[in-house]
Design a protein around this motif. Structure first.
Motif, PDB file in Angstrom:
ATOM      1  N   ALA A  49       0.822  -1.207   0.000  1.00 46.02           N
ATOM      2  CA  ALA A  49       0.000   0.000   0.000  1.00 46.02           C
ATOM      3  C   ALA A  49       0.861   1.265   0.000  1.00 46.02           C
ATOM      4  O   ALA A  49       0.522   2.256  -0.662  1.00 46.02           O
ATOM      5  N   ILE A  50       1.977   1.235   0.725  1.00 53.80           N
ATOM      6  CA  ILE A  50       2.878   2.398   0.729  1.00 53.80           C
ATOM      7  C   ILE A  50       3.474   2.616  -0.661  1.00 53.80           C
ATOM      8  O   ILE A  50       3.531   3.751  -1.162  1.00 53.80           O
ATOM      9  N   LEU A  51       3.905   1.542  -1.319  1.00 55.45           N
ATOM     10  CA  LEU A  51       4.452   1.666  -2.673  1.00 55.45           C
ATOM     11  C   LEU A  51       3.395   2.173  -3.644  1.00 55.45           C
ATOM     12  O   LEU A  51       3.678   3.016  -4.507  1.00 55.45           O
ATOM     13  N   GLN A  52       2.169   1.664  -3.510  1.00 47.15           N
ATOM     14  CA  GLN A  52       1.095   2.125  -4.391  1.00 47.15           C
ATOM     15  C   GLN A  52       0.799   3.609  -4.183  1.00 47.15           C
ATOM     16  O   GLN A  52       0.566   4.341  -5.153  1.00 47.15           O
ATOM     17  N   LEU A  53       0.811   4.051  -2.942  1.00 45.08           N
ATOM     18  CA  LEU A  53       0.542   5.466  -2.666  1.00 45.08           C
ATOM     19  C   LEU A  53       1.626   6.357  -3.253  1.00 45.08           C
ATOM     20  O   LEU A  53       1.331   7.386  -3.890  1.00 45.08           O
ATOM     21  N   VAL A  54       2.881   5.968  -3.078  1.00 45.99           N
ATOM     22  CA  VAL A  54       3.992   6.775  -3.602  1.00 45.99           C
ATOM     23  C   VAL A  54       3.946   6.835  -5.130  1.00 45.99           C
ATOM     24  O   VAL A  54       4.056   7.912  -5.740  1.00 45.99           O
ATOM     25  N   LEU A 192       8.098   4.527 -17.106  1.00 44.13           N
ATOM     26  CA  LEU A 192       8.738   3.858 -15.970  1.00 44.13           C
ATOM     27  C   LEU A 192       7.803   3.781 -14.765  1.00 44.13           C
ATOM     28  O   LEU A 192       7.700   2.726 -14.116  1.00 44.13           O
ATOM     29  N   LEU A 193       7.106   4.875 -14.464  1.00 44.63           N
ATOM     30  CA  LEU A 193       6.237   4.901 -13.286  1.00 44.63           C
ATOM     31  C   LEU A 193       5.029   3.978 -13.454  1.00 44.63           C
ATOM     32  O   LEU A 193       4.651   3.257 -12.525  1.00 44.63           O
ATOM     33  N   ASN A 194       4.429   3.988 -14.624  1.00 47.34           N
ATOM     34  CA  ASN A 194       3.274   3.116 -14.846  1.00 47.34           C
ATOM     35  C   ASN A 194       3.676   1.650 -14.908  1.00 47.34           C
ATOM     36  O   ASN A 194       2.899   0.777 -14.492  1.00 47.34           O
ATOM     37  N   LEU A 195       4.868   1.381 -15.385  1.00 48.16           N
ATOM     38  CA  LEU A 195       5.358   0.007 -15.342  1.00 48.16           C
ATOM     39  C   LEU A 195       5.552  -0.453 -13.902  1.00 48.16           C
ATOM     40  O   LEU A 195       5.169  -1.583 -13.534  1.00 48.16           O
ATOM     41  N   ALA A 196       6.111   0.407 -13.062  1.00 46.74           N
ATOM     42  CA  ALA A 196       6.274   0.070 -11.645  1.00 46.74           C
ATOM     43  C   ALA A 196       4.920  -0.105 -10.969  1.00 46.74           C
ATOM     44  O   ALA A 196       4.727  -1.025 -10.158  1.00 46.74           O
ATOM     45  N   GLN A 197       3.951   0.755 -11.300  1.00 49.60           N
ATOM     46  CA  GLN A 197       2.600   0.613 -10.756  1.00 49.60           C
ATOM     47  C   GLN A 197       1.997  -0.730 -11.115  1.00 49.60           C
ATOM     48  O   GLN A 197       1.407  -1.419 -10.269  1.00 49.60           O
ATOM     49  N   ALA A 198       2.111  -1.099 -12.374  1.00 48.60           N
ATOM     50  CA  ALA A 198       1.529  -2.358 -12.832  1.00 48.60           C
ATOM     51  C   ALA A 198       2.175  -3.548 -12.125  1.00 48.60           C
ATOM     52  O   ALA A 198       1.486  -4.502 -11.743  1.00 48.60           O
ATOM     53  N   LEU A 199       3.488  -3.497 -11.921  1.00 50.70           N
ATOM     54  CA  LEU A 199       4.173  -4.606 -11.257  1.00 50.70           C
ATOM     55  C   LEU A 199       3.761  -4.713  -9.789  1.00 50.70           C
ATOM     56  O   LEU A 199       3.559  -5.817  -9.262  1.00 50.70           O
TER      57      LEU A 199
END
Length: 232
Positions: A49-54, A192-199
């Motif tokens: 959840a913290i990673l998703q929020l950031v 890059l950010l959307n790829l990290a979000q998806a992962l």
């Protein structure tokens, strides 16, 4: 001599032996395992959840910055919607963490929260991949632009030699370097950010599916009828 031996076996010695047996028994092992899991970040879904929020805040903020370059940018070019939905999912993750942290919480509330979190994570992953595909397409498109200033606007085309070729007009863009340079960099960051979000959302859905919604470690609970420690 016998009296001295009996005197040596006082309450303190028996208490020490009882502690030793408890430490070596199942209750002692369960308590030791509970001590090892006292880290708050080790419990799902706090870290996710913290990673998703950031990441959600970063994607939304970058999208609003991109929209300030020109009002002609479309919603698919500034995917703030992908960041906002991930922020909402992260807030539900914090609620889910608080719900599962209570050992006596009813399982119906836990099940509904976990099912909703699973569905929203899946939706957020799909939207992040959609925003990623748009960013990849527009990054390649902007990289091939040939732009010229026209008043306060910037007119770009893919084929300058073609008189009837498609042109892209960015109103109030000012210097065209903001389109060919800054906007292209923003699209790369969105990739890059959307790829990290998806992962991250994929990891959350995988964990939820693997553990079947109800076996996350939130502590150890002692059953009142049977003296055993159970995972809850």
């Amino acid at each position: 001599m016998e009296e001295k031996k009996q005197a040596g076996e006082g309450p303190e010695t028996k208490a020490t032996d009882a502690k030793g047996k408890a430490a070596g028994g199942p209750e002692g092992k369960a308590a030791a395992r509970a001590d090892r899991h006292t880290c708050l970040g080790c419990r799902f879904p706090l870290l996710v959840a913290i990673l998703q929020l950031v990441l959600g805040v970063a994607v939304a903020a970058l999208a609003f910055i991109m929209s300030s370059l020109s009002p002609s940018l479309l919603a698919r070019e500034t995917p703030h919607w992908a960041g906002i939905i991930v922020c909402l999912v992260s807030l539900l993750g914090f609620v889910l963490y608080c719900v599962t942290y209570l050992a006596d919480e009813k399982t119906s509330l836990q099940f509904v929260a976990k099912l909703l979190y699973f569905l929203l994570c899946t939706l957020a992953m799909v939207l992040s991949l959609l925003a990623l595909s748009f960013a990849v397409h527009h990054h390649g498109q902007v990289s091939a632009f040939t732009c010229a200033e026209q008043g306060g606007d910037c007119r770009c085309t893919l084929e300058p030699e073609d008189p009837i070729g498609r042109t892209f007009l960015y109103a109030d863009a000012g210097d065209c370097s903001s389109i060919t340079g800054t906007l292209k960099l923003y699209f790369l960051l969105q990739i890059l950010l959307n790829l990290a979000q998806a992962l991250v959302c994929l990891a959350a859905t995988f964990i939820m599916w693997k553990h079947r919604y109800q076996v996350f470690f939130v502590g150890l609970q002692e059953s009142p009828s049977v003296r055993q420690w159970q995972k809850v």
